[in-house]
Design an enzyme around this catalytic site. Structure first.
Site, PDB file in Angstrom:
ATOM      1  CD  GLU A 182     -23.904   2.472  -2.726  1.00 12.84           C
ATOM      2  OE1 GLU A 182     -23.265   3.289  -2.049  1.00 12.84           O
ATOM      3  OE2 GLU A 182     -23.457   2.013  -3.802  1.00 12.84           O
ATOM      4  CG  HIS A 229     -12.789 -13.687  22.332  1.00 13.31           C
ATOM      5  ND1 HIS A 229     -12.493 -14.358  23.504  1.00 13.31           N
ATOM      6  CD2 HIS A 229     -12.687 -14.603  21.338  1.00 13.31           C
ATOM      7  CE1 HIS A 229     -12.190 -15.624  23.211  1.00 13.31           C
ATOM      8  NE2 HIS A 229     -12.308 -15.800  21.908  1.00 13.31           N
ATOM      9  CE  LYS A 267     -21.871  11.594  -3.139  1.00 13.96           C
ATOM     10  NZ  LYS A 267     -22.016  10.996  -4.453  1.00 13.96           N
TER      11      LYS A 267
HETATM   12  O1  PA5 Z   1     -21.745   1.984  -5.921  1.00 13.34           O
HETATM   13  C1  PA5 Z   1     -21.669   3.165  -6.199  1.00 13.34           C
HETATM   14  O2  PA5 Z   1     -22.204   3.622  -7.212  1.00 13.34           O
HETATM   15  C2  PA5 Z   1     -20.897   4.133  -5.321  1.00 13.34           C
HETATM   16  O3  PA5 Z   1     -20.338   3.502  -4.233  1.00 13.34           O
HETATM   17  C3  PA5 Z   1     -19.785   4.766  -6.131  1.00 13.34           C
HETATM   18  O4  PA5 Z   1     -18.965   3.757  -6.626  1.00 13.34           O
HETATM   19  C4  PA5 Z   1     -18.974   5.738  -5.289  1.00 13.34           C
HETATM   20  O5  PA5 Z   1     -19.822   6.754  -4.794  1.00 13.34           O
HETATM   21  C5  PA5 Z   1     -17.873   6.370  -6.126  1.00 13.34           C
HETATM   22  O6  PA5 Z   1     -18.393   7.025  -7.238  1.00 13.34           O
HETATM   23  P1  PA5 Z   1     -17.462   7.469  -8.429  1.00 13.34           P
HETATM   24  O7  PA5 Z   1     -16.853   6.273  -9.034  1.00 13.34           O
HETATM   25  O8  PA5 Z   1     -18.368   8.195  -9.380  1.00 13.34           O
HETATM   26  O9  PA5 Z   1     -16.402   8.392  -7.852  1.00 13.34           O
END
Ligand code: PA5
Length: 443
Positions: free
Chosen positions: A283, A304, A418
């Site tokens: 990310e 394996h 989303k």
């Molecule tokens: O790293 C990030 O920002 C995302 O993985 C969020 O943590 C994830 O989408 C969850 O978001 P939230 O804590 O707003 O529910």
């Protein structure tokens, strides 16, 4: 405690000169990070977090964890992505994937998918058990955890009544705003804060990770102590900074066409740490049509299944091997009088020696096959070493992101699915996208 960068197996793949050549860029990354002048500088709360955290809240976390351990058989932790992976990775690294079997308090993770079967199983696991819930969401609007919490809020209120349920629900969210914060204040849940300047994937050392980890019975003082040590050890920009060497090496390798980083560990307790690592790096770096693709294996298990590809498939990857030097409990292998399996050549030594030789042999074979190996040497499997390596990876990720010239702290690409999901589900406000998607599907 320590994490050491071992570059011995980069010989023949990366020269000393290349490290020297990239070093000015590392220096620039360091000054962008510490000067807080780089992209995403609103999200640097993690940088000094091991020292600079809310000590009063830390005390409340330990109290809440003790209460959960005394009045509950099950803690359901609801969250996704950065609001889930760190806690689970830490618990399973310290306590193994069988942690729940060994523990009085079972910790189950919900809200990290939309599978009805998965949620139904967790609900079944709560039958006849004393339950607490920790719902974690910074935004408070993420569909997966919001949906799971809707189900669990009702379950808790039906079972305990509103007042007692409120005493068993803990919300970790923004300090002031958002749907979850509003709901928690209205219902009277105890709340914990995800600091504004700490993004989800950098949040394991905030209440996001600390409450579930402490409730699972692990020592969060030691965890923070390990992170503090790493924060000190990797504070300065020098050619000997092992955290920066790791960031540099992966970028040198990327520029030579090794676009896949395969994280490998010879201990299955690392499995969820692999997942945490993949989110942190995937990310942070996978954007602007750039980045290393983070992948993972557990060896020797996956030798394996994936071993053939690593040894002999397309030459697009390098490996980062986590070498955990000491197991928690070694196992002495005895000789067998009959030796029917022919394994007496392995007898009269600890099993960790066999594992270690498997690792050495594999690293050499993969290097011979054209796969460069970075080895990160880790001392052991306790809270301090874990806190240390968490900080190591967070800081290396930031430097690596700056070497790539991306913003390591945003995640614009996460929104696309989303929008489509909401449109297809008919969420108000998404009518136009819905029409377009339905047309695409019918075409
Ligand atoms: O790293 C990030 O920002 C995302 O993985 C969020 O943590 C994830 O989408 C969850 O978001 P939230 O804590 O707003 O529910």
């Amino acid at each position: 405690m320590a994490v050491k960068f071992n570059g011995r197996y980069l010989d023949g793949f990366v020269s000393r000169q290349e490290f020297d050549n990239i070093y000015p860029q590392v220096q620039l990354g360091h000054s962008l990070l510490h000067g807080k002048t780089g992209a995403g500088n609103d999200y640097l709360g993690w940088l000094n977090l091991p020292f600079d955290y809310d000590k009063r809240e830390f005390g409340r976390i330990k109290k809440a964890a003790a209460k959960i351990r005394s009045d509950s058989d099950v803690l359901v932790v609801i969250g996704i992505g950065g609001s889930y992976l760190g806690a689970r990775a830490a618990i399973e690294f310290l306590g193994s994937q069988y942690h729940n079997e060994f523990s009085g308090l079972k910790v189950y993770f919900a809200g990290n998918n939309i599978s009805p079967d998965y949620l139904n199983r967790i609900i079944r696991l709560c039958e006849g058990k004393r339950v607490s819930v920790n719902v974690i969401s910074k935004s408070g609007t993420t569909t997966e955890p919001a949906l799971a919490f809707r189900v669990f809020k009702k379950l808790m209120e039906d079972r305990y009544g509103k007042a007692e349920a409120a005493g068993r629900i803990y919300a970790t969210t923004d300090k002031a705003k958002g749907t979850l914060k509003t709901l928690a204040d209205k219902e009277g849940y105890e709340t914990f804060v995800i600091p504004d300047d700490v993004g989800g994937r950098y949040s394991v050392l905030t209440a996001v990770g600390l409450l579930p980890i402490a409730a699972a019975g692990f020592d969060i003082d030691k965890l923070m102590h390990g992170a503090q040590q790493a924060c000190k050890d990797f504070a300065d920009c020098t050619p000997d900074n092992d955290c920066y060497k790791y960031a540099a090496a992966r970028n040198i390798l990327l520029r030579k066409g090794k676009a896949i980083e395969l994280m490998a560990c010879y201990d299955p307790d690392w499995t969820m740490m692999n997942e945490w690592f993949k989110q942190l790096y995937g990310e942070s770096e996978g954007k602007d049509k750039k980045g290393l693709f983070p992948a993972s294996v557990i060896f020797s298990t996956d030798l394996h299944s994936m071993g053939q590809f690593v040894q002999d498939g397309s030459r697009t990857m390098f490996e980062t091997v986590i070498n955990i030097r000491k197991p928690v409990n070694d196992l002495f292998l005895e000789a067998d009088a009959e030796n029917a399996d022919g394994l007496n050549f392995l007898a009269n030594q600890n099993m960790s020696v066999v594992n270690s030789m498997a690792m050495q042999g594999t690293i050499l074979a993969h290097c011979d096959g054209g796969v460069p190996n970075i080895v990160l040497e880790m001392d052991g499997k306790d809270e301090e070493n874990l806190g240390y390596i968490i900080y190591f990876f967070e800081k290396a990720c930031a430097i690596s992101g700056y070497l790539l010239a991306v913003n390591p702290f945003n995640q614009p690409g996460v929104e696309a699915y989303k929008v489509n999901m909401f449109a297809l589900l008919g969420k108000p406000g998404y009518e136009k996208q819905r029409e377009e998607l339905l047309k695409k599907i019918s075409d």
